[in-house]
Scaffold this active site. Structure first.
Site, PDB file in Angstrom:
ATOM      1  N   GLY A 296       0.645  -1.195   0.023  1.00 46.77           N
ATOM      2  CA  GLY A 296      -0.056  -0.077   0.160  1.00 46.77           C
ATOM      3  C   GLY A 296       0.770   1.343   0.037  1.00 46.77           C
ATOM      4  O   GLY A 296       0.482   2.129  -0.497  1.00 46.77           O
TER       5      GLY A 296
ATOM      6  N   ARG B 207      -5.598   0.334  -6.311  1.00 48.66           N
ATOM      7  CA  ARG B 207      -4.415   0.793  -5.997  1.00 48.66           C
ATOM      8  C   ARG B 207      -3.940   1.971  -6.777  1.00 48.66           C
ATOM      9  O   ARG B 207      -3.346   3.056  -6.306  1.00 48.66           O
ATOM     10  CB  ARG B 207      -3.365  -0.152  -5.765  1.00 48.66           C
ATOM     11  CG  ARG B 207      -3.449  -1.182  -4.588  1.00 48.66           C
ATOM     12  CD  ARG B 207      -2.040  -1.967  -4.607  1.00 48.66           C
ATOM     13  NE  ARG B 207      -2.141  -3.039  -3.728  1.00 48.66           N
ATOM     14  CZ  ARG B 207      -2.232  -3.129  -2.254  1.00 48.66           C
ATOM     15  NH1 ARG B 207      -2.248  -2.078  -1.599  1.00 48.66           N
ATOM     16  NH2 ARG B 207      -2.379  -4.391  -1.713  1.00 48.66           N
TER      17      ARG B 207
ATOM     18  N   LYS C 147      -7.323   6.747  11.043  1.00 49.81           N
ATOM     19  CA  LYS C 147      -8.589   6.637  11.273  1.00 49.81           C
ATOM     20  C   LYS C 147      -8.751   6.737  12.805  1.00 49.81           C
ATOM     21  O   LYS C 147      -8.520   5.527  13.453  1.00 49.81           O
ATOM     22  CB  LYS C 147      -9.252   5.168  10.919  1.00 49.81           C
ATOM     23  CG  LYS C 147      -9.191   5.156   9.428  1.00 49.81           C
ATOM     24  CD  LYS C 147      -9.856   3.888   9.177  1.00 49.81           C
ATOM     25  CE  LYS C 147     -10.220   3.536   7.582  1.00 49.81           C
ATOM     26  NZ  LYS C 147     -10.778   2.135   7.234  1.00 49.81           N
TER      27      LYS C 147
ATOM     28  N   PHE D  47     -14.265   2.265   4.858  1.00 51.02           N
ATOM     29  CA  PHE D  47     -13.222   1.456   3.940  1.00 51.02           C
ATOM     30  C   PHE D  47     -12.848   2.481   2.724  1.00 51.02           C
ATOM     31  O   PHE D  47     -13.692   2.994   1.798  1.00 51.02           O
ATOM     32  CB  PHE D  47     -14.038   0.242   3.486  1.00 51.02           C
ATOM     33  CG  PHE D  47     -12.891  -0.660   2.948  1.00 51.02           C
ATOM     34  CD1 PHE D  47     -12.422  -0.541   1.467  1.00 51.02           C
ATOM     35  CD2 PHE D  47     -12.090  -1.542   3.912  1.00 51.02           C
ATOM     36  CE1 PHE D  47     -11.685  -1.617   0.908  1.00 51.02           C
ATOM     37  CE2 PHE D  47     -11.520  -2.387   3.450  1.00 51.02           C
ATOM     38  CZ  PHE D  47     -10.827  -2.238   1.714  1.00 51.02           C
TER      39      PHE D  47
ATOM     40  N   ASP E 223      -5.184   2.266  10.394  1.00 47.41           N
ATOM     41  CA  ASP E 223      -6.408   1.651  10.723  1.00 47.41           C
ATOM     42  C   ASP E 223      -6.343   1.285  12.257  1.00 47.41           C
ATOM     43  O   ASP E 223      -6.599   2.279  13.206  1.00 47.41           O
ATOM     44  CB  ASP E 223      -6.662   0.374   9.783  1.00 47.41           C
ATOM     45  CG  ASP E 223      -8.328   0.194   9.649  1.00 47.41           C
ATOM     46  OD1 ASP E 223      -8.840   0.574  10.782  1.00 47.41           O
ATOM     47  OD2 ASP E 223      -8.707  -0.168   8.610  1.00 47.41           O
TER      48      ASP E 223
ATOM     49  N   ASP F  38      -6.154  -0.597  -1.410  1.00 46.53           N
ATOM     50  CA  ASP F  38      -6.869  -1.602  -2.258  1.00 46.53           C
ATOM     51  C   ASP F  38      -8.127  -2.064  -1.571  1.00 46.53           C
ATOM     52  O   ASP F  38      -8.311  -2.216  -0.365  1.00 46.53           O
ATOM     53  CB  ASP F  38      -5.844  -2.551  -2.419  1.00 46.53           C
ATOM     54  CG  ASP F  38      -5.638  -3.685  -1.650  1.00 46.53           C
ATOM     55  OD1 ASP F  38      -5.929  -4.700  -1.733  1.00 46.53           O
ATOM     56  OD2 ASP F  38      -5.164  -3.364  -0.487  1.00 46.53           O
TER      57      ASP F  38
END
Length: 183
Positions: free
Chosen positions: A48, A169, A135, A156, A107, A163
């Site tokens: 990522g 991506r 987040k 999300f 996350d 992705d």
């Protein structure tokens, strides 16, 4: 690919390509100031972080070494599995060096908390985190990044390296993925 190419898959665009590039440039200026006379190693978290790592490295006006780790706590789903696995380790020795972990999103914080501890055990001068997105509502582990692009809601998101099942991506923008796509 632009968000407009997959508009039916998105609820909304959170950040455009232009906004992302402007924020990356601002982060680069902060990093340059903080690491002015220091030997800096950027550690990107595959896959990522490829986009943010490349853009951030190019925006820096100083020499940096780049290395990569691949770690996973997701598999192919949308929720963290809770188990961190190293899929690819660093090639460089980081002992005595300043390490800046570069990731696209924080996350739950599980992966970066584990990674910070793991890299810290290797004797670096320092270990810090730079992330484009965070987040706060999803955090389960204490992770304190030194550099944050934006805080976002616990939704999300895809694009710019993020992705869903290896898709999106290469989208230049960042958007909220429509639940119908992944449910």
């Amino acid at each position: 690919m632009h968000a407009s190419d997959v508009a039916d898959d998105l609820v909304e665009v959170l950040f455009t390509e232009e906004q992302i590039q402007a924020r990356v440039a601002e982060l680069a200026l902060e990093i340059e100031r903080d690491y002015e006379d220091k030997d800096l190693v950027l550690v990107g978290v595959l896959r990522g972080a490829v986009m943010i790592m490349a853009d951030l490295a190019r925006a820096l006006n100083k020499h940096v070494e780049m290395d990569w780790m691949a770690v996973s706590s997701y598999g192919s789903g949308t929720k963290s599995s809770g188990v961190v696995r190293i899929l690819k380790d660093l090639d460089a020795d980081i002992a005595g060096r300043h390490v800046l972990i570069v990731d696209e999103i924080i996350d739950t914080g599980l992966t970066l908390s584990w990674l910070t501890s793991n890299l810290g055990s290797r004797g670096p001068a320092s270990v810090e985190i730079a992330t484009l997105l965070r987040k706060p509502e999803a955090l389960q582990m204490p992770v304190k990044p030194r550099y944050v692009g934006w805080d976002i809601p616990n939704e999300f998101v895809v694009g710019y390296g993020l992705d869903y099942r290896e898709r999106y991506r290469n989208m230049r923008d960042i958007g909220t993925l429509a639940p119908a796509v992944y449910s």
